[in-house]
Design an enzyme around this catalytic site. Structure first.
Site, short mmCIF file in Angstrom:
data_model
loop_
_atom_site.label_atom_id
_atom_site.label_comp_id
_atom_site.label_asym_id
_atom_site.label_seq_id
_atom_site.Cartn_x
_atom_site.Cartn_y
_atom_site.Cartn_z
N HIS A 148 0.86 -1.18 0.00
CA HIS A 148 0.00 0.00 0.00
C HIS A 148 0.90 1.23 0.00
O HIS A 148 1.66 1.47 0.93
CB HIS A 148 -0.92 0.02 1.22
CG HIS A 148 -1.86 1.20 1.22
ND1 HIS A 148 -3.09 1.17 0.62
CD2 HIS A 148 -1.72 2.45 1.75
CE1 HIS A 148 -3.69 2.34 0.77
NE2 HIS A 148 -2.87 3.13 1.45
N CYS A 149 0.80 2.01 -1.06
CA CYS A 149 1.67 3.17 -1.23
C CYS A 149 0.93 4.43 -0.76
O CYS A 149 -0.09 4.81 -1.34
CB CYS A 149 2.07 3.33 -2.69
SG CYS A 149 3.20 4.72 -2.98
N PRO A 150 1.41 5.09 0.29
CA PRO A 150 0.73 6.31 0.74
C PRO A 150 0.92 7.48 -0.21
O PRO A 150 0.11 8.42 -0.21
CB PRO A 150 1.38 6.59 2.10
CG PRO A 150 2.72 5.95 2.03
CD PRO A 150 2.55 4.74 1.15
#
Length: 346
Positions: A148-150
């Site tokens: 999950h890439c912020p």
């Protein structure tokens, strides 16, 4: 996608078993807003204060080249941000409602002769396919989950990993171009560094240099992952550290699979393929013909008003005919056996 045990497609595509709406959290949009601001803002300043001199004194192709790389970077950034990463729909609430207590935690499948475990997801209520994982931030099971890439505010999965990988490559190239051409401008204006154009150019160079090390490092890390046929989740957890990776196809084929493979299907929101089935109660019967009424003697259903009189008269007539005639005698048993003469049998 092949159907795995546990009902991956049990919830129906785009049906009521979709993930519940997540609460709005403004803090989740801070990283992606900062990344967009730095990318678009710094590039705009570079086009306004540095590119005019580069086009006039060096070549106009430089400006076109930087514009193409920037648009390609921005397009891949938007695709990685807004595209569905490959979310699986959840199972129906009444489907397999007792499996949380009866189902085993793991099931194994064989992929290229290697046993791979599928874990039961208690939230989505199905066995996760291989390489699938449940994201704690998005609260969804994502196919070929990477991380999950912020910075893009989205999960990176099977459907958008290609655009995320191209975004890293193009962003690294764009940062190098901005820093390099900015350095050329500063070296040609060493006696005029107090001008606004030189100050803005040096500021953009500082931003590019600040982001170059982490972006280039992340790009190199994903190049190694793509060449080895692994995801970030598998690399960090050490899933194939002590065994063989059944998903790798060789360095060249792994790269071609990421860049040139067909787009994976979307499992959420495909409502236009839903088919409606009309179910009629058993007491509503279609209109019968005269031949069907005569043949239907023992009918326990309820006929409509149009044919009630006709069916009743037909039944009365059949009952009167059957009452007048005598019942036929029972058939005599055949005591003959194959291979014996008739006289011996009698």
């Amino acid at each position: 996608m092949p159907s795995f045990s546990g009902g991956v497609a049990g919830g129906g595509v785009g049906g009521p078993a979709s993930a519940p709406p997540r609460p709005f959290r403004p803090s989740r949009y801070v990283p992606v807003s900062a990344a967009t601001t730095f990318l678009v803002g710094a590039t705009t300043l570079f086009f306004c204060f540095t590119c005019p001199w580069l086009s006039e004194y060096i070549s106009g192709v430089i400006t076109i080249y930087i514009a193409v790389i920037f648009l390609f970077t921005l397009a891949n950034f938007c695709m990685a941000t807004f595209m569905d990463p490959g979310i699986f729909p959840r199972a129906e609430e009444d489907e397999d409602k007792e499996d949380d207590f009866r189902a085993p935690l793991y099931k194994t499948v064989e992929i290229r002769g290697i046993q791979v475990r599928m874990k039961w997801c208690s939230t989505c209520r199905f066995y996760r396919p291989p390489r699938c994982s449940h994201c704690s931030v998005c609260d969804n099971c994502v196919e070929d989950f990477d991380h999950h890439c912020p910075w893009v505010n989205n999960c990176i999965g099977r459907r958008n990993y290609r655009y995320f990988f191209l975004f890293l490559l193009s962003l690294t190239t764009h940062i190098m171009d901005v820093f390099g051409f900015g350095l050329v401008y500063v070296l040609h204006h060493r006696q005029q560094l107090d001008t606004p154009h030189a100050a803005v150019t040096m500021g953009v160079m500082c931003i590019a240099g600040l982001f170059f090390v982490p972006v280039a490092g992340l790009t190199g890390f994903h190049i190694v992952l793509v060449a080895r046929g692994r995801t970030t989740n598998e690399q960090v957890t050490g899933k194939f550290r002590g065994g063989v990776n059944p998903f790798t196809k060789g360095c060249f084929r792994n790269i071609s699979h990421v860049l040139c493979s067909p787009q994976a299907p979307r499992y959420m929101g495909r409502w236009w393929n839903r088919q409606t089935v009309e179910v009629q109660p058993p007491f509503l019967r279609r209109t019968l013909t005269e031949a069907q009424l005569e043949a239907k003697v023992l009918d326990n259903g309820i006929q409509n008003d149009r044919h009630s009189t006709r069916s009743k008269s037909s039944l009365d007539q059949m009952e009167s005919q059957s009452a007048d005639t005598e019942a036929p005698p029972p058939p005599k048993p055949d005591l003959r056996y194959a291979g014996l003469p008739r006289a011996d049998t009698e």
